[in-house]
Scaffold this active site. Sequence first.
Site, PDB file in Angstrom:
ATOM      1  N   ASP A   1      13.200   3.696  -0.591  1.00 50.49           N
ATOM      2  CA  ASP A   1      13.421   3.403  -2.004  1.00 50.49           C
ATOM      3  C   ASP A   1      14.909   3.263  -2.282  1.00 50.49           C
ATOM      4  O   ASP A   1      15.303   2.841  -3.372  1.00 50.49           O
ATOM      5  CB  ASP A   1      12.860   4.528  -2.884  1.00 50.49           C
TER       6      ASP A   1
ATOM      7  N   TRP B   1       0.881  -1.190   0.000  1.00 43.16           N
ATOM      8  CA  TRP B   1       0.000   0.000   0.000  1.00 43.16           C
ATOM      9  C   TRP B   1       0.906   1.223   0.000  1.00 43.16           C
ATOM     10  O   TRP B   1       1.532   1.527   1.004  1.00 43.16           O
ATOM     11  CB  TRP B   1      -0.885  -0.048   1.247  1.00 43.16           C
ATOM     12  N   ASP B   2       0.920   1.937  -1.121  1.00 47.16           N
ATOM     13  CA  ASP B   2       1.863   3.042  -1.286  1.00 47.16           C
ATOM     14  C   ASP B   2       1.166   4.391  -1.106  1.00 47.16           C
ATOM     15  O   ASP B   2      -0.069   4.491  -1.155  1.00 47.16           O
ATOM     16  CB  ASP B   2       2.485   2.948  -2.693  1.00 47.16           C
ATOM     17  N   MET B   3       1.954   5.427  -0.938  1.00 47.19           N
ATOM     18  CA  MET B   3       1.433   6.799  -0.800  1.00 47.19           C
ATOM     19  C   MET B   3       2.595   7.725  -1.158  1.00 47.19           C
ATOM     20  O   MET B   3       3.500   7.921  -0.372  1.00 47.19           O
ATOM     21  CB  MET B   3       0.994   6.992   0.661  1.00 47.19           C
TER      22      MET B   3
HETATM   23  C1  GLA Z   1       7.211   4.276  -4.772  1.00 50.21           C
HETATM   24  C2  GLA Z   1       7.650   3.075  -3.979  1.00 50.21           C
HETATM   25  C3  GLA Z   1       8.446   2.150  -4.854  1.00 50.21           C
HETATM   26  C4  GLA Z   1       7.601   1.726  -6.042  1.00 50.21           C
HETATM   27  C5  GLA Z   1       7.100   2.955  -6.773  1.00 50.21           C
HETATM   28  C6  GLA Z   1       6.101   2.574  -7.847  1.00 50.21           C
HETATM   29  O1  GLA Z   1       8.289   5.052  -5.148  1.00 50.21           O
HETATM   30  O2  GLA Z   1       8.379   3.466  -2.856  1.00 50.21           O
HETATM   31  O3  GLA Z   1       8.871   1.020  -4.131  1.00 50.21           O
HETATM   32  O4  GLA Z   1       6.525   0.955  -5.571  1.00 50.21           O
HETATM   33  O5  GLA Z   1       6.468   3.870  -5.908  1.00 50.21           O
HETATM   34  O6  GLA Z   1       5.615   3.669  -8.504  1.00 50.21           O
END
Ligand code: GLA
Length: 851
Positions: free
Chosen positions: A611, A542-544
Amino acid sequence: MQLALSINFVSLPNVYFSRMFAQSALTLASCKVTIALYLYVKRFQFLFYQSNFNVQPENKAVFERASMISYQDSIFVLETDHTSYLFRVTPFGHLEHIHYGERIPRGEMEPLLLKRNIGHGSAVVYSQKDNTYCLDNLKLEWSGIGSGDYRQTPLEVKLSDGTFRTDFVYASHEIVSGCVAMQSLPNAYDAANDAETLVLTLKDQAGKLALLLYYTVFPAVDVIARRVVLVNEGEGHISVRRIMSMQLDLENEGFSLVTFDGAWSKETHRHDRKLQYGQYVNSSVTGASSNRHNPGFLLYADGATQSHGKVYGFNLVYSGNHIGIAERSPFDLIRVQLGINPGCFEWDLAPGERFETPEAVMTFSPDGFNGMSAHFHDFVNEHIVRGDWKGKERPVLINNWEACFFRFTRSKLLRLARQARQLGVELFVLDDGWFGKRNDDHAGLGDYNVNRKKLPRGMKSFADEIHALGLQFGLWFEPEMVNPDSDLFRAHPEYAVTTPGREPLFGRNQLVLDLCNPAVRDYIVTNVSQILDEAKIDYVKWDMNRHISDACSPTLNNQGEFYHRYQLGLYDVLGRIFRPRPHILLESCSSGGNRFDLGMLCFSPQVWSSDDTDAMERLKIQEGLSYLYPLSAMGAHVSAAPNQQTLRNTTISTRFNVASFGCLGYELDLKHLTMLERKEVREQIAYYRAHRKTLQYGRFFRHDTDKGNKVYWQSVSKDQSQSIAGAFQTLAQAAEGNDILPLAGLDEEKRYRMQTKSQRVLIRRFGGLVNHLLPINLNPNGALFRWVDRLYAMQDCIETYTASGKTLHQGVHLNQQFVATGYNNQIRMLGDFGSNLYAIDEISQEEAAGF
Ligand code: GLA
């Protein structure tokens, strides 16, 4: 390898290197078949939301005198297994803090009391009856405004008559078993039912306010949780402008403040500063707990190290704007506060309404930073993470993001999955780009329907194919965001957060969805749930990916409530999606570690740490996180070299050695690995799986070292039968002295065998030095050497020792590392970014004696 004898690079030619290359040729020949083949084949029982979601049973049994919390002669004593927390009710009804620190015998408060024998000049006294009673000089559990305490107030309320003065005094208390459920927010829970909670009611009679102070004592993990509830008992509306979750006043012991700060790709770097007079603020106003300043912070007394000295830890169970304050007063008292950031915060409280703050947690250890971290690690594993994944070993995953970004096809993904499976990976994660028109980061967010161009047979079929390979299947979402180029935005532009009359601001080409709006929350729940039910999904990321701007919701009368209501909305959505699907392992992410906090950990047992997958950067990031969070919560991946964030080249061994102190994953295109690297990755995963419980759930130590170019980590299993130590060298130094591997946490009586994890050394590490050994001069960067490196490597130095825990605790003197004068297979090859893992396993007396 026949390289046991030492080689002098300066006086060459040398027979040993020639022999080495001869052997290389033989090995190459024998590898041919393999190479040819190689080329040919090429319940989330959401216990949170205890009252709203009715999962945690609320045990309200009242104790007359509880074992951990007692009240006698106006003194409250709260005890964990190793700490005591004391405060008393003063004759005027304020709560005066007495002691928080090592556990002390009860009934011995006198020596610890702050003495008041005469008034201070120019002080505002609270009452003419006692001119020594000045709130500014007292250590207080809570404070108001306008009663003589001029330090930072924890509460600022504009009363219905327009005034600000508040003065809270003791009214009553009760002691209840377990935790008390919160109505709107997740908080710590107590499955073992050994916690107790003190609920104190304070009153401000004139302002017609009640304030409930909650203290929950978690004895076994030495943590005390605190929060408050403000109740408007008057007839008019009041406006809450600042309300902290806790206040703690301590006497200064030469305290320094540690915060964990950073930005995208450089999260949670440790920063220290000695507390001088005035305020130090650790805060976020980005709408998330943020990568700028993690909500957790520490105070340590002069001289504290990783293993010795007094350390206090603080953190907040909250994912939004936070503030932490350490203030040193003119009288050398240190005030600590933690809670919701008051920036742009204003909460309207109607008559009869209540406002509850998030829960703050605190711990103390006399055993340095490691002692403090051990409390927080156990607390998170035991009282924050919940559901099916509590205490469960996390699977080794492959994530396709850095391998493919948005460009993938079904067959490309399946090939990656197949290769991963062959190497021992357990979970395949399909990251961004599988839905809507998501071919880059300009479109698609909001539309979680499968992109049939990439996955023509749909998600169910793809998930089935992954499962058929023997892998679990995970999927990426970013449900709090929308791209203007999406069906969702075209149908509902009003779902995006914007400020009327102003151009909205973009971050990563996207807008934030208005989670204050119930219709938006319903949409997210339906849209995400649909895909989760359509295919068999075992894991969700689940990203943001942006900070909040334009904070405003048409659904609110008071925009001062936006940021907090956004968090309430987020927790609501997470609860509704994942409570009915407790088998799903949720990994939260926010451009990496932009929302690594205890609030998210109530929902997601693990969080993507950063990241930045560069091993050297990860040493700082993961070490920073480890002060506050257990290794079972940290996502850590091996990615390609050169690294995509720093362009740094590190060996596959070092990338693994660092990532193994976390929840291991791989995030690279496996088809670019050499045969040797594939072999090493297979060995790495097997090694990790064999030691996973120790690495994820063991007691973690950061070891002090005077050497600025070394990092030493260690995890010890709870039963002290196994340990993994990591030794990392950030930069090589010429002619460095001996290295001593620090070890701790072993049973001093037990005997252990310690052995280096085997890893490979490529010939190219020696660069031009090899030409000193060969009869002909070859280009060290030439094709021949590159070819040799793909197929042949030397075994790195392996050391084995057998000794008692007591002896190992003295520090193990490691073999010398490469110092330019020669090489044999007993020399540790570190150079820049080199590292080793050591397994330390208990052995029986018979084994120790060689039977
Ligand atoms: C963010 C996340 C990454 C990846 C990208 C995808 O940067 O931290 O791990 O999932 O989005 O767009």
